[in-house]
Design a protein around this motif. Sequence first.
Motif, PDB file in Angstrom:
ATOM      1  N   GLY A  69      53.832  38.231  23.917  1.00 57.84           N
ATOM      2  CA  GLY A  69      53.873  36.934  24.595  1.00 57.84           C
ATOM      3  C   GLY A  69      53.545  36.960  26.063  1.00 57.84           C
ATOM      4  N   ALA A  70      53.411  38.146  26.671  1.00 52.88           N
ATOM      5  CA  ALA A  70      53.102  38.193  28.102  1.00 52.88           C
ATOM      6  C   ALA A  70      52.144  39.329  28.393  1.00 52.88           C
ATOM      7  N   ALA A  71      51.206  39.102  29.294  1.00 52.15           N
ATOM      8  CA  ALA A  71      50.305  40.171  29.712  1.00 52.15           C
ATOM      9  C   ALA A  71      51.120  41.170  30.516  1.00 52.15           C
ATOM     10  N   THR A  72      50.836  42.436  30.354  1.00 53.61           N
ATOM     11  CA  THR A  72      51.565  43.465  31.092  1.00 53.61           C
ATOM     12  C   THR A  72      50.598  44.288  31.920  1.00 53.61           C
ATOM     13  N   ALA A  73      51.143  45.046  32.865  1.00 51.81           N
ATOM     14  CA  ALA A  73      50.308  45.798  33.805  1.00 51.81           C
ATOM     15  C   ALA A  73      49.402  46.804  33.117  1.00 51.81           C
ATOM     16  N   ASP A  74      49.788  47.312  31.949  1.00 53.99           N
ATOM     17  CA  ASP A  74      48.967  48.327  31.315  1.00 53.99           C
ATOM     18  C   ASP A  74      47.882  47.752  30.407  1.00 53.99           C
ATOM     19  N   ASN A  75      47.816  46.442  30.226  1.00 53.08           N
ATOM     20  CA  ASN A  75      46.755  45.899  29.366  1.00 53.08           C
ATOM     21  C   ASN A  75      45.943  44.834  30.077  1.00 53.08           C
ATOM     22  N   ARG A  76      45.819  44.948  31.385  1.00 57.46           N
ATOM     23  CA  ARG A  76      44.973  44.038  32.136  1.00 57.46           C
ATOM     24  C   ARG A  76      44.183  44.843  33.150  1.00 57.46           C
ATOM     25  N   ASP A  77      43.221  44.219  33.768  1.00 56.80           N
ATOM     26  CA  ASP A  77      42.458  44.902  34.800  1.00 56.80           C
ATOM     27  C   ASP A  77      42.575  44.113  36.098  1.00 56.80           C
ATOM     28  N   SER A  78      41.777  44.463  37.099  1.00 52.82           N
ATOM     29  CA  SER A  78      41.908  43.820  38.404  1.00 52.82           C
ATOM     30  C   SER A  78      41.504  42.347  38.392  1.00 52.82           C
ATOM     31  N   SER A  90      47.392  39.229  43.446  1.00 54.50           N
ATOM     32  CA  SER A  90      46.100  39.576  44.018  1.00 54.50           C
ATOM     33  C   SER A  90      45.192  39.963  42.856  1.00 54.50           C
ATOM     34  N   ILE A  91      44.047  39.287  42.744  1.00 51.66           N
ATOM     35  CA  ILE A  91      43.080  39.601  41.692  1.00 51.66           C
ATOM     36  C   ILE A  91      41.701  39.763  42.329  1.00 51.66           C
ATOM     37  N   THR A  92      40.891  40.639  41.739  1.00 52.69           N
ATOM     38  CA  THR A  92      39.562  40.924  42.282  1.00 52.69           C
ATOM     39  C   THR A  92      38.539  40.943  41.155  1.00 52.69           C
ATOM     40  N   GLN A  93      37.386  40.356  41.425  1.00 54.79           N
ATOM     41  CA  GLN A  93      36.271  40.355  40.465  1.00 54.79           C
ATOM     42  C   GLN A  93      35.014  40.759  41.217  1.00 54.79           C
ATOM     43  N   ASN A  94      34.258  41.713  40.675  1.00 51.87           N
ATOM     44  CA  ASN A  94      32.975  42.087  41.252  1.00 51.87           C
ATOM     45  C   ASN A  94      31.901  41.249  40.571  1.00 51.87           C
ATOM     46  N   MET A  95      31.111  40.527  41.368  1.00 45.74           N
ATOM     47  CA  MET A  95      30.083  39.665  40.792  1.00 45.74           C
ATOM     48  C   MET A  95      28.959  39.411  41.792  1.00 45.74           C
ATOM     49  N   PHE A  96      27.952  38.673  41.347  1.00 43.88           N
ATOM     50  CA  PHE A  96      26.828  38.313  42.199  1.00 43.88           C
ATOM     51  C   PHE A  96      27.343  37.540  43.410  1.00 43.88           C
ATOM     52  N   PRO A  97      26.885  37.864  44.606  1.00 35.42           N
ATOM     53  CA  PRO A  97      27.444  37.266  45.824  1.00 35.42           C
ATOM     54  C   PRO A  97      27.002  35.829  46.116  1.00 35.42           C
ATOM     55  N   ASP A  98      27.445  34.903  45.293  1.00 32.95           N
ATOM     56  CA  ASP A  98      27.185  33.475  45.524  1.00 32.95           C
ATOM     57  C   ASP A  98      28.470  32.856  46.064  1.00 32.95           C
ATOM     58  N   ARG A  99      28.549  32.737  47.388  1.00 32.19           N
ATOM     59  CA  ARG A  99      29.781  32.222  48.000  1.00 32.19           C
ATOM     60  C   ARG A  99      29.822  30.699  48.045  1.00 32.19           C
TER      61      ARG A  99
END
Length: 160
Positions: A69-78, A90-99
């Motif tokens: 029922g809940a996401a945990t630290a060991d089964n998610r990514d940044s 704090s979450i981070t995604q690497n993607m094409f730089p369209d600001r």
Amino acid sequence: MKGTSRILAGLLALLGFAGCENDRTPPEYGVPSADFTVKGIVVNRATGKPVKDIHVSYIKAEQVTVRAGAATADNRDSRSGITGDDGSFSITQNMFPDRETPVPIYIQDLDGTANGGFFGLDSLAADFSEAVPGGRPDRWYEGEYTVTVTVALNEKEMEE
């Protein structure tokens, strides 16, 4: 016609058309990218108190592996995170730089009322247009853009 061809050939020779080879520059393959980080705090709109255990993500919760029922630290990514006791994330995604295009962020209460209330699913559009680059830019990497947000959630009725 012959005169025009000779003039064009001479012009191309002067401009260095035959000298395009450059052994000093290796070929580069890639796509520009940057890290986009959203930091913030999730609070209960009615009380102003921080809300812990809220799933915050660049991707919808149904696309994240969820255990018990809940996401945990060991089964998610940044790209996704769970708020701490102080409501921070704090979450981070690497993607094409369209600001210029706002990026959707999904906020979901996955544990029911265990965190003091049920807050359901919400979303916001993270605006990176004013973000200043940080990190270490490199050839194809523009660095990291960070925005800080406060997410105020309304309690909702749980569906049975």
